[in-house]
Design a protein around this motif. Structure first.
Motif, PDB file in Angstrom:
ATOM      1  N   ILE A   1       2.354  -8.011  -2.273  1.00 22.01           N
ATOM      2  CA  ILE A   1       1.799  -7.938  -3.618  1.00 22.01           C
ATOM      3  C   ILE A   1       1.959  -6.516  -4.132  1.00 22.01           C
ATOM      4  CG2 ILE A   1      -0.327  -8.132  -4.970  1.00 22.01           C
ATOM      5  CD1 ILE A   1      -1.229 -10.215  -2.815  1.00 22.01           C
ATOM      6  N   GLY A   2       2.577  -6.375  -5.291  1.00 22.93           N
ATOM      7  CA  GLY A   2       2.855  -5.064  -5.847  1.00 22.93           C
ATOM      8  C   GLY A   2       1.606  -4.353  -6.345  1.00 22.93           C
ATOM      9  N   ALA A   3       1.670  -3.020  -6.379  1.00 25.28           N
ATOM     10  CA  ALA A   3       0.580  -2.190  -6.889  1.00 25.28           C
ATOM     11  C   ALA A   3       1.187  -1.084  -7.741  1.00 25.28           C
ATOM     12  CB  ALA A   3      -0.215  -1.594  -5.729  1.00 25.28           C
ATOM     13  N   ARG A   4       0.463  -0.654  -8.768  1.00 21.81           N
ATOM     14  CA  ARG A   4       1.009   0.391  -9.633  1.00 21.81           C
ATOM     15  C   ARG A   4      -0.082   1.386 -10.020  1.00 21.81           C
ATOM     16  NH1 ARG A   4       1.934  -2.427 -15.563  1.00 21.81           N
ATOM     17  NH2 ARG A   4      -0.100  -3.437 -15.744  1.00 21.81           N
ATOM     18  N   VAL A   5       0.355   2.592 -10.351  1.00 19.51           N
ATOM     19  CA  VAL A   5      -0.565   3.682 -10.662  1.00 19.51           C
ATOM     20  C   VAL A   5      -1.174   3.494 -12.047  1.00 19.51           C
ATOM     21  CG1 VAL A   5      -0.768   6.173 -11.032  1.00 19.51           C
ATOM     22  CG2 VAL A   5       0.701   5.287  -9.196  1.00 19.51           C
TER      23      VAL A   5
ATOM     24  N   ASN B   1       0.812  -1.216   0.000  1.00 17.09           N
ATOM     25  CA  ASN B   1       0.000   0.000   0.000  1.00 17.09           C
ATOM     26  C   ASN B   1       0.842   1.261   0.000  1.00 17.09           C
ATOM     27  OD1 ASN B   1      -2.958  -0.914   0.505  1.00 17.09           O
ATOM     28  ND2 ASN B   1      -1.761  -2.117   1.951  1.00 17.09           N
ATOM     29  N   TYR B   2       1.850   1.279   0.838  1.00 22.01           N
ATOM     30  CA  TYR B   2       2.647   2.494   0.976  1.00 22.01           C
ATOM     31  C   TYR B   2       3.328   2.846  -0.347  1.00 22.01           C
ATOM     32  CZ  TYR B   2       6.112   5.833   2.666  1.00 22.01           C
ATOM     33  OH  TYR B   2       6.867   6.962   2.835  1.00 22.01           O
ATOM     34  N   GLU B   3       3.953   1.878  -0.975  1.00 20.05           N
ATOM     35  CA  GLU B   3       4.679   2.140  -2.212  1.00 20.05           C
ATOM     36  C   GLU B   3       3.730   2.580  -3.324  1.00 20.05           C
ATOM     37  OE1 GLU B   3       5.014  -0.467  -0.298  1.00 20.05           O
ATOM     38  OE2 GLU B   3       7.096  -0.366   0.401  1.00 20.05           O
ATOM     39  N   GLY B   4       2.551   1.916  -3.429  1.00 19.01           N
ATOM     40  CA  GLY B   4       1.587   2.272  -4.462  1.00 19.01           C
ATOM     41  C   GLY B   4       1.041   3.675  -4.284  1.00 19.01           C
ATOM     42  N   GLU B   5       0.649   4.009  -3.048  1.00 18.25           N
ATOM     43  CA  GLU B   5       0.102   5.350  -2.791  1.00 18.25           C
ATOM     44  C   GLU B   5       1.177   6.415  -2.943  1.00 18.25           C
ATOM     45  OE1 GLU B   5      -3.297   7.751  -1.673  1.00 18.25           O
ATOM     46  OE2 GLU B   5      -3.045   5.687  -2.349  1.00 18.25           O
TER      47      GLU B   5
ATOM     48  N   THR C   1      -7.646   0.610   9.360  1.00 18.90           N
ATOM     49  CA  THR C   1      -6.993  -0.667   9.071  1.00 18.90           C
ATOM     50  C   THR C   1      -5.544  -0.410   8.695  1.00 18.90           C
ATOM     51  OG1 THR C   1      -7.551  -0.585   6.711  1.00 18.90           O
ATOM     52  CG2 THR C   1      -9.171  -1.605   8.192  1.00 18.90           C
ATOM     53  N   ALA C   2      -4.768  -1.487   8.607  1.00 17.46           N
ATOM     54  CA  ALA C   2      -3.375  -1.360   8.196  1.00 17.46           C
ATOM     55  C   ALA C   2      -3.269  -0.795   6.782  1.00 17.46           C
ATOM     56  CB  ALA C   2      -2.677  -2.715   8.279  1.00 17.46           C
ATOM     57  N   ASP C   3      -4.170  -1.228   5.879  1.00 20.57           N
ATOM     58  CA  ASP C   3      -4.169  -0.711   4.512  1.00 20.57           C
ATOM     59  C   ASP C   3      -4.328   0.803   4.506  1.00 20.57           C
ATOM     60  OD1 ASP C   3      -3.901  -3.239   3.457  1.00 20.57           O
ATOM     61  OD2 ASP C   3      -6.011  -3.466   2.939  1.00 20.57           O
ATOM     62  N   ASN C   4      -5.327   1.279   5.240  1.00 24.51           N
ATOM     63  CA  ASN C   4      -5.613   2.706   5.266  1.00 24.51           C
ATOM     64  C   ASN C   4      -4.464   3.500   5.886  1.00 24.51           C
ATOM     65  OD1 ASN C   4      -7.687   4.948   4.962  1.00 24.51           O
ATOM     66  ND2 ASN C   4      -7.170   5.110   7.130  1.00 24.51           N
ATOM     67  N   LYS C   5      -3.900   2.987   6.954  1.00 20.67           N
ATOM     68  CA  LYS C   5      -2.796   3.690   7.619  1.00 20.67           C
ATOM     69  C   LYS C   5      -1.604   3.848   6.687  1.00 20.67           C
ATOM     70  CE  LYS C   5      -4.032   2.175  12.291  1.00 20.67           C
ATOM     71  NZ  LYS C   5      -3.687   1.272  13.409  1.00 20.67           N
ATOM     72  N   GLU C   6      -1.276   2.798   5.931  1.00 21.69           N
ATOM     73  CA  GLU C   6      -0.144   2.878   5.012  1.00 21.69           C
ATOM     74  C   GLU C   6      -0.408   3.880   3.900  1.00 21.69           C
ATOM     75  OE1 GLU C   6       1.253  -0.820   3.507  1.00 21.69           O
ATOM     76  OE2 GLU C   6       1.396  -1.767   5.473  1.00 21.69           O
ATOM     77  N   ARG C   7      -1.622   3.897   3.382  1.00 23.20           N
ATOM     78  CA  ARG C   7      -1.950   4.822   2.294  1.00 23.20           C
ATOM     79  C   ARG C   7      -1.906   6.269   2.778  1.00 23.20           C
ATOM     80  NH1 ARG C   7      -6.921   0.942   0.007  1.00 23.20           N
ATOM     81  NH2 ARG C   7      -5.540  -0.864  -0.200  1.00 23.20           N
TER      82      ARG C   7
END
Length: 321
Positions: free
Chosen positions: A306-310, A151-155, A178-184
């Motif tokens: 798991i990777g995420a991209r813009v 999440n952090y890297e993607g956001e 949640t952890a997802d939201n905190k990282e973003r």
């Protein structure tokens, strides 16, 4: 009746070892196996195997927060495609039913993605000796394998692209805690700070991942003397709700305000939503594969990211002042 955790403590071995013994895996020494079985019998532990293919239990729990969020469908599709090919079945439940259905005599493992389930509830399932794949949090337990989005890297990539495009004024619509939201959110704040862009408390809006909370945030933003240039949403569903309300009230996207999301659900592609793309079908497929590998004795419990991209689309064009 004793639980698998108590057997492990009495035997002086890990919960994983006890689980392997009770599930008749061959990767445990004869002496340890005999000790574990003796203690289990002494404590009155029953570990019946449900009849099924090859005489093994073949049911997997998949636990979601709710069933009205579109991105769950891709994840579930990926899980189902993999495990069904291996002769396994899926039992879908919400957080309230998790404790009831997570019986080692009836199911063989769990995949969890639910903001409504507490960490203590997830740990309680793992303490029963059931392998658990968590898709939304990282917990330390010998029977839990976290498979989480970066999440952090993607956001961070999204935010830097927005800054590079010339945006200077931001609002953030949060999901639940949640952890997802905190990282973003952390990624957003870090990029803004590094680029000397101010962000104030009234730039933060609280949501709950659903489209309706995007609508509510849009209403509040429209009451401001000066709207932000960009509304960054913690997921696509809230972004869609905000866009629809803006457009219904004569606010143009992106001419008057840009909107971004996170997830890249199917409808986002048709709406031209700028977002961070998470490969949800593949995410589910990999989760199913990881769980079955653990059940076969070939997997591990290491954290998998798991990777995420813009995905840059029309809702974030720098076309307004």
């Amino acid at each position: 009746m004793a639980g698998i955790k108590e057997i492990a403590e009495r035997a002086g071995v890990s919960i994983t070892t006890v689980s392997n013994v009770l599930n008749k895996k061959k990767n445990v020494g004869a002496k340890t196996r005999e000790k574990v079985l003796s203690i289990a019998q002494e404590l009155g532990y029953s570990h019946k195997e449900q009849s099924g293919i090859d005489g093994k239990r073949r049911t997997i729990i998949v636990s979601f927060s709710d069933f009205d969020t579109l991105f769950y469908l891709d994840i579930l599709h990926g899980i189902s495609d993999y495990v069904s090919r291996q002769g396994y079945h899926i039992l879908i439940c919400n957080g309230d039913d998790l404790a009831h259905y997570s019986d080692p005599d009836e199911v063989c493992g769990c995949i969890i993605l639910s903001s409504q389930i507490l960490d203590s509830q997830v740990l309680a399932v793992a303490d029963k000796g059931l392998p658990v794949i968590t898709l939304d949090r990282e917990l330390k337990h010998p029977m839990i394998k976290p498979m989480i989005v970066s999440n952090y890297e993607g956001e961070r990539q999204l935010m830097q692209k927005l800054v590079d495009a010339g945006f200077k004024s931001f609002a953030y619509l949060s999901g639940q805690d949640t952890a997802d939201n905190k990282e973003r959110y952390t990624a957003l704040r870090d990029v803004l700070r590094e680029n000397d862009i101010s962000f104030h408390r009234n730039d933060f809006y609280e949501g709950d991942w659903r489209e309706k909370s995007g609508t509510q945030a849009a209403r509040l933003i429209m009451l401001r003397d000066r709207m932000p240039e960009v509304l960054v949403c913690a997921n696509d569903m809230m972004a869609i709700g905000a866009i629809r309300h803006f457009q219904e009230n004569g606010i143009r996207v992106p001419e008057d305000i840009s909107v971004c999301g996170f997830d890249d659900i199917i409808i986002s592609r048709y709406l031209g939503l700028t977002t961070v793309s998470v490969p949800d079908y593949e995410r589910g497929f990999l989760a199913g594969q990881a769980l079955l590998n653990i059940l076969d004795g070939t997997g591990d419990f290491d954290t998998y990211r798991i990777g995420a991209r813009v995905k840059w689309r029309r809702t974030a064009a720098k076309s307004h002042k």
